[in-house]
Design a protein around this motif. Structure first.
Motif, PDB file in Angstrom:
ATOM      1  N   LEU A 150       0.830  -1.197   0.000  1.00 12.81           N
ATOM      2  CA  LEU A 150       0.000   0.000   0.000  1.00 12.81           C
ATOM      3  C   LEU A 150       0.868   1.252   0.000  1.00 12.81           C
ATOM      4  CD1 LEU A 150      -3.124   0.452   0.110  1.00 12.81           C
ATOM      5  CD2 LEU A 150      -2.856   0.792   2.560  1.00 12.81           C
ATOM      6  N   VAL A 151       1.961   1.224   0.740  1.00 17.62           N
ATOM      7  CA  VAL A 151       2.888   2.357   0.800  1.00 17.62           C
ATOM      8  C   VAL A 151       3.734   2.417  -0.462  1.00 17.62           C
ATOM      9  CG1 VAL A 151       4.852   3.347   2.041  1.00 17.62           C
ATOM     10  CG2 VAL A 151       2.965   2.316   3.320  1.00 17.62           C
ATOM     11  N   ILE A 152       4.316   1.285  -0.833  1.00 16.94           N
ATOM     12  CA  ILE A 152       5.222   1.251  -1.990  1.00 16.94           C
ATOM     13  C   ILE A 152       4.511   1.681  -3.273  1.00 16.94           C
ATOM     14  CG2 ILE A 152       6.563  -0.314  -3.463  1.00 16.94           C
ATOM     15  CD1 ILE A 152       7.192  -1.901  -0.849  1.00 16.94           C
ATOM     16  N   ASN A 153       3.263   1.249  -3.430  1.00 17.94           N
ATOM     17  CA  ASN A 153       2.528   1.550  -4.664  1.00 17.94           C
ATOM     18  C   ASN A 153       2.142   3.012  -4.811  1.00 17.94           C
ATOM     19  OD1 ASN A 153       2.680  -1.170  -5.203  1.00 17.94           O
ATOM     20  ND2 ASN A 153       0.530  -1.615  -4.806  1.00 17.94           N
ATOM     21  N   THR A 154       2.221   3.786  -3.721  1.00 16.74           N
ATOM     22  CA  THR A 154       1.815   5.190  -3.800  1.00 16.74           C
ATOM     23  C   THR A 154       2.978   6.158  -3.614  1.00 16.74           C
ATOM     24  OG1 THR A 154       1.187   5.084  -1.450  1.00 16.74           O
ATOM     25  CG2 THR A 154      -0.564   4.784  -3.073  1.00 16.74           C
ATOM     26  N   LYS A 155       4.193   5.662  -3.595  1.00 20.93           N
ATOM     27  CA  LYS A 155       5.348   6.552  -3.499  1.00 20.93           C
ATOM     28  C   LYS A 155       5.401   7.454  -4.723  1.00 20.93           C
ATOM     29  CE  LYS A 155       8.513   4.138  -0.414  1.00 20.93           C
ATOM     30  NZ  LYS A 155       9.795   3.410  -0.278  1.00 20.93           N
ATOM     31  N   ASN A 156       5.710   8.725  -4.486  1.00 16.26           N
ATOM     32  CA  ASN A 156       5.830   9.721  -5.561  1.00 16.26           C
ATOM     33  C   ASN A 156       4.503   9.997  -6.266  1.00 16.26           C
ATOM     34  OD1 ASN A 156       8.688   9.809  -5.115  1.00 16.26           O
ATOM     35  ND2 ASN A 156       8.894   7.954  -6.353  1.00 16.26           N
ATOM     36  N   ASN A 157       3.397   9.638  -5.617  1.00 17.98           N
ATOM     37  CA  ASN A 157       2.073   9.933  -6.158  1.00 17.98           C
ATOM     38  C   ASN A 157       1.553  11.192  -5.460  1.00 17.98           C
ATOM     39  OD1 ASN A 157      -0.662  10.093  -6.758  1.00 17.98           O
ATOM     40  ND2 ASN A 157      -0.993   7.881  -6.674  1.00 17.98           N
ATOM     41  N   GLU A 158       1.436  12.276  -6.202  1.00 20.94           N
ATOM     42  CA  GLU A 158       1.061  13.557  -5.592  1.00 20.94           C
ATOM     43  C   GLU A 158      -0.371  13.576  -5.074  1.00 20.94           C
ATOM     44  OE1 GLU A 158      -0.224  15.897  -9.714  1.00 20.94           O
ATOM     45  OE2 GLU A 158       1.606  16.461  -8.639  1.00 20.94           O
ATOM     46  N   ASN A 159      -1.169  12.602  -5.472  1.00 22.56           N
ATOM     47  CA  ASN A 159      -2.545  12.508  -4.982  1.00 22.56           C
ATOM     48  C   ASN A 159      -2.681  11.553  -3.804  1.00 22.56           C
ATOM     49  OD1 ASN A 159      -3.609  14.343  -6.818  1.00 22.56           O
ATOM     50  ND2 ASN A 159      -3.928  12.774  -8.372  1.00 22.56           N
ATOM     51  N   SER A 160      -1.569  11.153  -3.231  1.00 26.30           N
ATOM     52  CA  SER A 160      -1.578  10.207  -2.117  1.00 26.30           C
ATOM     53  C   SER A 160      -0.728  10.727  -0.966  1.00 26.30           C
ATOM     54  CB  SER A 160      -1.041   8.843  -2.561  1.00 26.30           C
ATOM     55  OG  SER A 160      -1.847   8.275  -3.561  1.00 26.30           O
ATOM     56  N   LEU A 161      -1.161  10.378   0.235  1.00 27.12           N
ATOM     57  CA  LEU A 161      -0.427  10.733   1.446  1.00 27.12           C
ATOM     58  C   LEU A 161      -0.379   9.501   2.342  1.00 27.12           C
ATOM     59  CD1 LEU A 161       0.799  13.048   3.278  1.00 27.12           C
ATOM     60  CD2 LEU A 161      -1.490  13.206   4.291  1.00 27.12           C
ATOM     61  N   THR A 162       0.797   9.154   2.842  1.00 30.31           N
ATOM     62  CA  THR A 162       0.946   8.031   3.765  1.00 30.31           C
ATOM     63  C   THR A 162       1.356   8.550   5.135  1.00 30.31           C
ATOM     64  OG1 THR A 162       1.503   6.378   2.086  1.00 30.31           O
ATOM     65  CG2 THR A 162       2.296   5.966   4.306  1.00 30.31           C
ATOM     66  N   ILE A 163       0.660   8.078   6.156  1.00 28.71           N
ATOM     67  CA  ILE A 163       1.018   8.392   7.540  1.00 28.71           C
ATOM     68  C   ILE A 163       1.278   7.075   8.252  1.00 28.71           C
ATOM     69  CG2 ILE A 163       0.347   9.579   9.654  1.00 28.71           C
ATOM     70  CD1 ILE A 163      -1.807  11.045   7.962  1.00 28.71           C
ATOM     71  N   LEU A 164       2.503   6.901   8.730  1.00 34.70           N
ATOM     72  CA  LEU A 164       2.877   5.677   9.424  1.00 34.70           C
ATOM     73  C   LEU A 164       2.617   5.808  10.918  1.00 34.70           C
ATOM     74  CD1 LEU A 164       6.276   4.925   7.633  1.00 34.70           C
ATOM     75  CD2 LEU A 164       4.123   3.702   7.308  1.00 34.70           C
ATOM     76  N   THR A 165       2.072   4.765  11.507  1.00 31.19           N
ATOM     77  CA  THR A 165       1.913   4.713  12.956  1.00 31.19           C
ATOM     78  C   THR A 165       3.279   4.516  13.605  1.00 31.19           C
ATOM     79  OG1 THR A 165       1.670   2.316  13.008  1.00 31.19           O
ATOM     80  CG2 THR A 165      -0.340   3.617  12.672  1.00 31.19           C
ATOM     81  N   PRO A 166       3.386   4.653  14.926  1.00 28.61           N
ATOM     82  CA  PRO A 166       4.650   4.320  15.592  1.00 28.61           C
ATOM     83  C   PRO A 166       5.083   2.885  15.261  1.00 28.61           C
ATOM     84  CG  PRO A 166       3.173   5.438  17.107  1.00 28.61           C
ATOM     85  CD  PRO A 166       2.375   5.162  15.872  1.00 28.61           C
ATOM     86  N   GLU A 167       6.365   2.667  15.172  1.00 30.45           N
ATOM     87  CA  GLU A 167       6.894   1.361  14.760  1.00 30.45           C
ATOM     88  C   GLU A 167       6.375   0.233  15.643  1.00 30.45           C
ATOM     89  OE1 GLU A 167      11.254  -0.800  14.033  1.00 30.45           O
ATOM     90  OE2 GLU A 167      11.126   1.330  14.557  1.00 30.45           O
ATOM     91  N   LYS A 168       6.266   0.470  16.944  1.00 30.34           N
ATOM     92  CA  LYS A 168       5.848  -0.603  17.851  1.00 30.34           C
ATOM     93  C   LYS A 168       4.361  -0.944  17.708  1.00 30.34           C
ATOM     94  CE  LYS A 168       7.237   1.756  21.379  1.00 30.34           C
ATOM     95  NZ  LYS A 168       7.589   2.250  22.729  1.00 30.34           N
TER      96      LYS A 168
END
Length: 389
Positions: free
Chosen positions: A150-168
């Motif tokens: 889900l993250v990899i497929n939207t890298k460099n996509n200006e219409n997408s934003l990824t927010i990662l939760t804390p690693e744990k």
């Protein structure tokens, strides 16, 4: 931790799940920090969409627990924002099987994907379908796994934003616990119009830190009852939260405990037939004075049942009337600061239902970290065929 032995706390037995439940107040604090660090970027992304379109549809989606996160959030978010944003919760499993029922070509849409792994086939398929069908399509990924598709497929996509939760929060146990609540916290902060959200979450965190230490004694008392069936009830957002509570018990007991959910008012309309002498009903009391009247009526009705039904009531503040009718009353907010909505309460109620399921699993001789060793259900769903539309 949770009165578990050193052996039980080994990773692969109950250790992952116990730690991931226990750590949640700390994870919520880290989630708040992540949002604060990226707040300007997030708002800029969303506002750039809002100014382009007269109306924007925001779909909160996921499968299983991730879907229930959206179900819990939508009533509160929609209440707060009654302008040009329409919030909806639609599971990826529904989108994938019936895309034309839910995805509309001419309606600008933000798809908010909740995902622990980011690799579930339905999550990826829902995005692909939305991309193909909707003319003005945008994505917000709230996920635990930076390496997920889900993250990899939207890298460099200006219409997408990824927010990662804390690693744990990237749970290693079978059941979603930290991942579930941390994704909800981040999503609420992203879309809420609540100017006091930071302050209220600090109150939630302080109470959570107390509850993870104090809940276990009450839970052990509840589990001393010979329980074969458990019913979770609530109203509004908490009725949706009841769905997640039932799933947690079902997952961690490997189906040995019959666990169902319903709304407080809806329970009378047939589902109440499930009750017998080995039933426990857990009622999530709303903080809203009007809604609470309906929850209280159900509690009074259950206390008058001829069957030996036990009731557990979770409530924000101490209430003498609840103590009169409930077998167990669990107060989750010991501060003077009231939380103000049921979303905040759901975070604290989650600590109880997750710990209850964990302890019941161990009581039944099941391994909570892997309650389904035969592979009939899996941490990341398998066996899904995605068909071309």
């Amino acid at each position: 931790m949770f009165h578990l032995s050193k052996q039980e706390l080994q990773k692969g037995l109950a250790g992952h799940t116990a730690q991931e439940i226990y750590q949640q107040p700390e994870v919520w604090k880290e989630s708040l920090s992540i949002f604060e660090e990226r707040k300007e970027e997030i708002y800029n992304f969303l506002n750039s969409i809002y100014i382009k379109h007269e109306k924007v549809r925001v779909i909160l989606t996921g499968a299983g627990t991730s879907a229930f996160a959206g179900d819990i959030l939508v009533p509160e978010l929609q209440k707060q924002d009654q302008g040009n944003i329409q919030f909806e919760a639609i599971a990826t499993t529904d989108i994938v099987s019936n895309p034309t029922n839910y995805l509309f070509k001419d309606t600008p849409t933000i798809l908010v994907s909740f995902a622990r792994s980011g690799n579930s086939p339905e999550s990826l398929a829902a995005v692909k379908l939305a991309t193909d069908i909707i003319d003005h399509f945008y994505q917000v990924n709230i996920t635990c796994n930076p390496q997920g598709k889900l993250v990899i497929n939207t890298k460099n996509n200006e219409n997408s934003l990824t927010i990662l939760t804390p690693e744990k929060a990237h749970d290693q146990g079978f059941a979603m616990t930290s991942s579930f609540t941390s994704m909800m916290v981040i999503c609420y902060l992203v879309f809420s119009k609540d100017a006091t959200a930071n302050e209220k979450l600090q109150t939630v965190i302080a109470n959570g830190e107390r509850l993870v230490e104090d809940l276990v004694s009450a839970i052990e008392e509840v589990l001393s009852h010979d329980m074969e069936r458990i019913v979770y009830l609530g109203s509004g957002s908490l009725g949706q939260f009841a769905h997640e509570a039932a799933l947690k018990m079902l997952e961690l007991s490997a189906g040995k405990v019959v666990a169902v959910h319903e709304s407080s008012l809806g329970f009378r309309h047939g589902p109440k037939s499930i009750l017998n002498d080995k039933s426990i009903v857990v009622l999530f009391m709303s903080q809203d004075a009007y809604t609470r009247k309906y929850d209280m009526d159900m509690l009074k009705e259950l206390s008058g049942e001829p069957k030996d039904i036990k009731t557990v009531v979770l409530t924000e503040t101490a209430d003498e009337e609840i103590k009169k009718y409930a077998n167990w009353a669990v107060v989750v907010n010991s501060s003077k600061q009231l939380l103000g909505n049921d979303f905040y309460l759901s975070l604290l109620y989650a600590l109880f239902v997750q710990t209850l399921a964990l302890k019941k699993s161990i009581q039944l001789g099941i391994t909570p970290d892997n309650p389904s060793p035969d592979g009939s259900v899996n941490r990341v769903v398998q066996g899904v065929t995605i068909y071309p539309i």
